[in-house]
Design an enzyme around this catalytic site. Structure first.
Site, PDB file in Angstrom:
ATOM      1  N   PRO A 147       0.797  -1.235   0.000  1.00 31.71           N
ATOM      2  CG  PRO A 147      -0.913  -1.575   1.565  1.00 31.71           C
ATOM      3  CD  PRO A 147       0.391  -2.141   1.093  1.00 31.71           C
ATOM      4  CB  ILE A 176      -2.650  -8.719  -5.131  1.00 35.02           C
ATOM      5  CG1 ILE A 176      -1.676  -7.975  -4.199  1.00 35.02           C
ATOM      6  CG2 ILE A 176      -2.124 -10.100  -5.504  1.00 35.02           C
ATOM      7  CD1 ILE A 176      -0.374  -7.550  -4.859  1.00 35.02           C
ATOM      8  CG  LEU A 252       7.925  -7.638 -11.069  1.00 39.29           C
ATOM      9  CD1 LEU A 252       8.519  -6.472 -10.304  1.00 39.29           C
ATOM     10  CD2 LEU A 252       6.413  -7.509 -11.139  1.00 39.29           C
ATOM     11  NE  ARG A 281     -19.752  12.023 -37.441  1.00 39.95           N
ATOM     12  CZ  ARG A 281     -19.353  12.801 -36.450  1.00 39.95           C
ATOM     13  NH1 ARG A 281     -18.150  12.646 -35.920  1.00 39.95           N
ATOM     14  NH2 ARG A 281     -20.149  13.737 -35.981  1.00 39.95           N
ATOM     15  N   GLY A 352     -15.352  11.403 -32.475  1.00 37.83           N
ATOM     16  CA  GLY A 352     -16.191  12.483 -31.973  1.00 37.83           C
ATOM     17  C   GLY A 352     -16.829  12.135 -30.642  1.00 37.83           C
ATOM     18  CD  GLU A 376       3.532  -6.318 -13.786  1.00 35.27           C
ATOM     19  OE1 GLU A 376       4.487  -6.258 -13.000  1.00 35.27           O
ATOM     20  OE2 GLU A 376       2.632  -7.148 -13.683  1.00 35.27           O
ATOM     21  N   GLY A 377       5.844  -1.277 -13.329  1.00 32.70           N
ATOM     22  CA  GLY A 377       6.812  -0.206 -13.524  1.00 32.70           C
ATOM     23  C   GLY A 377       6.196   0.989 -14.217  1.00 32.70           C
ATOM     24  CB  THR A 378       5.528   4.425 -13.010  1.00 33.21           C
ATOM     25  OG1 THR A 378       6.842   4.712 -12.469  1.00 33.21           O
ATOM     26  CG2 THR A 378       4.607   3.952 -11.883  1.00 33.21           C
TER      27      THR A 378
END
Length: 397
Positions: A147, A176, A252, A281, A352, A376-378
């Site tokens: 945490p 988790i 990881l 469109r 849109g 898994e890693g910023t």
């Protein structure tokens, strides 16, 4: 509910670009891709929007994925497919094209929980758990993040102490995947000898899992808070093959590798939805696709999609050759998640106002990719890994 989201555009319809790089894959790799693509379109795509809306994890698909062979498919023996890294990558791409929740499930089960047991478990632990997990008869989870800081595992507060012939586990984990439905949890904890991994079966006294229910992302998946309060484990619960963070980090990296491929599946679906909408469109008396600014957006998305896929292939070939480094994985994870999100956001502008509805898959993919960008890693962590590799200087705090 309109089902435009399941009416997928085949972006390989531009043969001069070969956006899906089909010529780069062996027949075996293409067979894995096609098998998983067919499964996702038949078994996941028809209900995925409703599952996202209802926060519903479709547990009955777990054994079907086991029968498909994708659970721990990179592992040799014990009922696992022993497939190549590129084959596994293509499976991840097709799963995430349906929804990130299902590539996440396969990653948690195979790349994290099963890899931990396969790499660091005893022969008894491997024989007990790997065949069950590979077949989908059992579900596994992997508890490292806490945490107070997912990016700083060295400050881990969960502990395991010896008491007689047993281990006693105390602490908490957060975010988790599969925690509340797992039959076995791989939990990493500090001991007097360093970080060790432990196998904690569901129902062990002192072990509780609480689902996180207020997510606005990965809603068709399960993420949990785990708590351990005097959780007593036998001596043979410990993974004997490793001490230290090398253990969880090795797993990881397996999961990060799958992400490099998976997010390109989400990007492909967003690009396909935008291209299809631009063709049908009409605005100002012509198809949206005839406008120069629309073509600029489509061109930019197509270029970044193909670059990301080529990067994934390059990294996959290195992995199959045994030459892949953690820094190269960071390059792939940082670039491909970032570009997949950019593609999703650009696709939304072509759609849109309708792009924010569930008529199209784009907002669902965009929301999911925000989670994938973090776990898994910023971006920041992977940037520091790459910076260290390039400059030779560490800049971690």
């Amino acid at each position: 509910m309109t089902t435009i989201a399941t009416a997928r555009t085949d972006i390989s319809a531009a043969p001069t670009l070969d956006l899906d790089c089909a010529h780069l894959f062996t027949p075996e790799e293409a067979a894995w891709r096609d098998k998983v693509r067919a499964f996702t379109r038949e078994r996941i795509a028809p209900t995925v929007d409703a599952d996202f809306e209802d926060r519903h994890f479709r547990r009955e698909l777990v054994r079907e994925l086991g029968a498909l062979g994708v659970l721990g498919m990179h592992i040799q023996g014990y009922g696992c497919a022993g497939a190549s890294a590129v084959s596994y990558g293509l499976a991840c791409l097709e799963l995430e094209a349906a929804d990130s929740a299902w590539r996440t499930f396969v990653s948690v089960q195979g790349s994290l929980a099963m890899s931990a047991i396969a790499k660091w478990g005893s022969e008894e632990q491997k024989a007990r758990w790997l065949p069950e997990l590979a077949a989908g008869r059992a579900i596994g989870c992997f508890g490292l993040t806490e945490p107070d800081g997912g990016s700083d595992p060295k400050s881990m507060r969960t502990t395991a102490r010896r008491e007689g012939g047993d281990w006693v586990l105390d602490g908490a984990k957060r975010w988790i995947g599969l925690g509340s439905v797992a039959d076995v949890a791989v939990i990493w904890a500090n001991t007097e000898d360093g970080v060790r991994g432990f196998l904690v079966p569901a129902g062990t006294p002192g072990f509780t899992a609480t689902e996180i229910t207020n997510k606005l992302s990965l809603r068709a998946s399960i993420q949990c808070d785990l708590a351990f309060d005097g959780c007593r484990l036998p001596a043979d619960a410990v993974l004997p093959g490793v001490t230290g963070l090398r253990g969880p980090f090795s797993c990881l990296n397996e999961a990060r590798y799958g992400i490099i491929w998976g997010v390109m599946g989400a990007a492909r679906e967003c690009l396909g939805a935008a291209v299809e909408r631009s063709r049908t469109r009409r605005v100002f008396g012509k198809a949206l696709a005839e406008l120069q600014l629309t073509q600029q957006k489509v061109a930019d998305m197509a270029v970044e999609y193909q670059k990301g896929l080529l990067l994934a292939v390059h990294i996959g070939r290195l992995k199959d050759a045994g030459a892949l480094t953690p820094a190269q994985i960071s390059v792939g994870k940082l670039n491909n998640v970032r570009e997949a999100l950019s593609i999703a956001r650009t696709a939304r502008t072509i759609l849109g106002g309708d792009g924010v509805t569930s008529d199209f898959p784009v907002m669902r993919h965009m929301a999911n990719l925000e989670s994938v960008r973090t776990y898994e890693g910023t971006d920041e962590v992977h940037a520091l890994v790459i910076g260290h590799a390039v400059t030779g200087h560490r800049a971690f705090a």
